[in-house]
Scaffold this motif. Structure first.
Motif, mmCIF file in Angstrom:
data_model
loop_
_atom_site.group_PDB
_atom_site.id
_atom_site.type_symbol
_atom_site.label_atom_id
_atom_site.label_comp_id
_atom_site.label_asym_id
_atom_site.label_seq_id
_atom_site.Cartn_x
_atom_site.Cartn_y
_atom_site.Cartn_z
ATOM 1 N N ALA A 174 0.832 -1.210 0.000
ATOM 2 C CA ALA A 174 0.000 0.000 0.000
ATOM 3 C C ALA A 174 0.860 1.252 0.000
ATOM 4 C CB ALA A 174 -0.923 -0.014 1.213
ATOM 5 N N ALA A 175 1.950 1.230 0.721
ATOM 6 C CA ALA A 175 2.859 2.377 0.731
ATOM 7 C C ALA A 175 3.477 2.579 -0.642
ATOM 8 C CB ALA A 175 3.942 2.178 1.785
ATOM 9 N N LEU A 176 3.888 1.497 -1.266
ATOM 10 C CA LEU A 176 4.480 1.592 -2.590
ATOM 11 C C LEU A 176 3.472 2.150 -3.598
ATOM 12 C CD1 LEU A 176 6.908 0.926 -4.436
ATOM 13 C CD2 LEU A 176 5.914 -1.362 -4.739
ATOM 14 N N ALA A 177 2.237 1.681 -3.509
ATOM 15 C CA ALA A 177 1.219 2.097 -4.467
ATOM 16 C C ALA A 177 0.849 3.574 -4.334
ATOM 17 C CB ALA A 177 -0.033 1.237 -4.298
ATOM 18 N N THR A 178 0.959 4.118 -3.147
ATOM 19 C CA THR A 178 0.516 5.498 -2.904
ATOM 20 C C THR A 178 1.667 6.483 -2.752
ATOM 21 O OG1 THR A 178 0.389 5.021 -0.523
ATOM 22 C CG2 THR A 178 -1.635 4.750 -1.818
ATOM 23 N N GLY A 179 2.892 6.001 -2.801
ATOM 24 C CA GLY A 179 4.031 6.888 -2.652
ATOM 25 C C GLY A 179 4.283 7.361 -1.239
ATOM 26 N N THR A 180 3.651 6.725 -0.279
ATOM 27 C CA THR A 180 3.844 7.072 1.127
ATOM 28 C C THR A 180 4.925 6.189 1.728
ATOM 29 O OG1 THR A 180 2.115 5.526 1.813
ATOM 30 C CG2 THR A 180 1.433 7.794 1.343
ATOM 31 N N THR A 181 5.267 6.456 2.960
ATOM 32 C CA THR A 181 6.143 5.570 3.711
ATOM 33 C C THR A 181 5.331 4.897 4.812
ATOM 34 O OG1 THR A 181 6.823 7.326 5.238
ATOM 35 C CG2 THR A 181 8.164 6.996 3.263
ATOM 36 N N VAL A 182 5.804 3.743 5.281
ATOM 37 C CA VAL A 182 5.074 3.002 6.303
ATOM 38 C C VAL A 182 6.023 2.621 7.425
ATOM 39 C CG1 VAL A 182 5.430 0.768 5.159
ATOM 40 C CG2 VAL A 182 3.499 1.069 6.733
ATOM 41 N N ASP A 183 5.512 2.706 8.651
ATOM 42 C CA ASP A 183 6.270 2.331 9.839
ATOM 43 C C ASP A 183 5.401 1.407 10.678
ATOM 44 O OD1 ASP A 183 8.601 2.738 11.732
ATOM 45 O OD2 ASP A 183 6.948 3.418 13.006
ATOM 46 N N VAL A 184 5.959 0.291 11.133
ATOM 47 C CA VAL A 184 5.219 -0.685 11.927
ATOM 48 C C VAL A 184 5.899 -0.846 13.281
ATOM 49 C CG1 VAL A 184 4.402 -3.063 12.078
ATOM 50 C CG2 VAL A 184 4.506 -1.910 9.848
ATOM 51 N N GLU A 185 5.118 -0.713 14.351
ATOM 52 C CA GLU A 185 5.637 -0.866 15.702
ATOM 53 C C GLU A 185 4.771 -1.854 16.474
ATOM 54 O OE1 GLU A 185 8.320 0.300 17.108
ATOM 55 O OE2 GLU A 185 8.955 1.548 15.417
ATOM 56 N N PRO A 186 5.381 -2.830 17.154
ATOM 57 C CA PRO A 186 4.567 -3.744 17.975
ATOM 58 C C PRO A 186 3.905 -3.003 19.127
ATOM 59 C CG PRO A 186 6.908 -4.078 18.388
ATOM 60 C CD PRO A 186 6.819 -3.130 17.240
ATOM 61 N N ILE A 187 2.682 -3.384 19.428
ATOM 62 C CA ILE A 187 1.946 -2.798 20.549
ATOM 63 C C ILE A 187 2.275 -3.515 21.844
ATOM 64 C CG2 ILE A 187 -0.389 -2.496 21.497
ATOM 65 C CD1 ILE A 187 -1.341 -2.039 18.621
ATOM 66 N N GLN A 188 2.576 -4.791 21.738
ATOM 67 C CA GLN A 188 2.851 -5.604 22.919
ATOM 68 C C GLN A 188 3.689 -6.793 22.502
ATOM 69 O OE1 GLN A 188 -1.240 -6.688 23.841
ATOM 70 N NE2 GLN A 188 -0.989 -8.670 22.861
#
Length: 394
Positions: A266-280
């Motif tokens: 989705a980030a690639l398709a929209t030109g955005t960047t994505v960050d993923v952080e565990p909640i727990q």
């Protein structure tokens, strides 16, 4: 495993009866004053005060967790651990019945301690915060609170009693996903924006399509926490919260990676960047100890309850718990304790009401007694006791 001597069982039951009113008061106070994960200040204080008055040595804010505690009584190479949860859910309070868990755990520890000096063993109650979100038990495991515990147990409210040793939960991973784009005027200069909300939409569609190829028992769920500020501003930031569940921890890594690829795409398709952080921390599936569960089932029946025999191998309840991680580290059990007659399921407003009912009070006392008698059976059986101590502590 044989039952303990009847005189010791009677002593344990009498000790529980001495604390009956205070245990039910604790359950109702927690129910009426719900506190969410890592914010259970008053709940921890109430529990600590009760255990201190019962003669336990109480340690607060253990493992660098302000609302975690331990309480110990007795001495010996065998340590029977009892876990007490007390966090509530946002908005709907004690819809998972942690007020019952806490009071039943306290009752089991207090009652069992009455036999500790004679049989030469320790009782350790572990006040474990943030089961609903945060993984208090995982953090306490990693930081040493369970190192001296030989076996551990707790009960969990449910509409019916369950004591199946073959497991009844899923592994789960929870994480927060943030897309970052570029804001622009949605009418005057839309071409200048990179729409983070569009990235969230693309990701959700990708996850929806992925579900068609998932194995039975694999689950993906998520919500959008932030999708933009105003309609005339192309959103520069969107935030989603997602979880993946699988029957075992071994399957969790694979499913999580497939879901994360949806967000990367989705980030690639929209030109955005994505960050993923565990909640727990990841929660693992339950692995009940067969001998402990058999003793618990027998003792719960001795309170007058009808506990069904195990049926077909369960495929997981759909729920998850950080007690699963404890069951991977040591002999432990997490049976379902019936709030008999309850019509709601956990995590519903109806069950919130039912966890402060007369049936909930019965569950507190019956669960506490069954756990205390189970600990007593273990401490009284020299062969079983030695086997557990050797397996756990070497």
């Amino acid at each position: 495993m044989p039952a303990a001597d009847s005189s010791l069982r009677d002593r344990v039951a009498a000790r529980l009866d001495e604390y009956r009113d205070r245990l039910l008061e604790l359950s109702h106070e927690l129910h009426d004053d719900p506190e969410t994960s890592f914010a259970e200040t008053r709940a921890a204080e109430r529990l600590a005060l009760l255990l201190k008055d019962a003669g336990f040595a109480v340690n607060r804010a253990v493992c660098d967790l302000p609302t975690a505690l331990t309480a110990e009584y007795g001495s010996g190479e065998l340590t029977v651990g009892v876990c007490a949860e007390y966090d509530a859910l946002p908005e709907i309070g004690h819809a998972c019945g942690h007020n019952i868990i806490c009071a039943a755990g306290a009752g089991a520890a207090i009652a069992l301690a009455s036999a500790a000096d004679e049989l030469g063993f320790r009782v350790k109650l572990l006040g474990t915060p943030a089961e609903e979100e945060g993984g208090g038990k995982v953090l306490m495991l990693e930081r040493g609170a369970f190192d001296d515990v030989t076996v551990a147990m707790m009960v969990h409210p449910f509409p019916v009693d369950t004591a199946d040793p073959r497991g009844s939960s899923n592994a789960v991973a929870r994480f927060e996903v943030t897309f970052t784009g570029r804001a622009s005027h949605a009418a005057a200069a839309p071409e200048g924006g990179l729409n983070a909300a569009d990235a969230a939409v693309v990701a959700q569609v990708a996850v929806g399509q992925l579900r068609q190829q998932l194995r039975d028992g694999h689950r993906v769920a998520g919500i959008v926490q932030l999708g933009g500020e105003r309609t005339n501003i192309i959103p520069e930031r969107s935030v989603l919260e997602y979880e993946v569940r699988t029957p075992t921890g071994e399957e969790l890594t694979e499913l999580r990676e497939r879901v994360l690829n949806c967000f990367r795409g989705a980030a690639l398709a929209t030109g955005t960047t994505v960050d993923v952080e565990p909640i727990q921390p990841d929660y693992l599936e339950l692995r009940h100890d067969t001998a402990l569960m058999a003793s618990y089932a027998r003792n719960l029946r001795a309170t007058g309850r009808e506990v069904p025999e195990p049926g077909p191998v369960p495929q997981g309840t759909g729920g998850s718990t950080d007690m699963g991680n404890v069951t991977h580290a040591m002999p432990a059990i997490h049976p379902g304790l019936g709030v008999l007659g309850a019509q709601g399921m956990p995590h519903t407003r109806q069950f919130t009401d039912e966890t402060a009912s007369p049936a909930a009070d019965d569950a507190v006392l019956d669960g506490a007694l069954a756990m205390a008698w189970t600990g007593l059976d273990l401490a009284s059986d020299a062969e079983w006791r030695a086997r557990c101590v050797t397996a756990r502590h070497g």
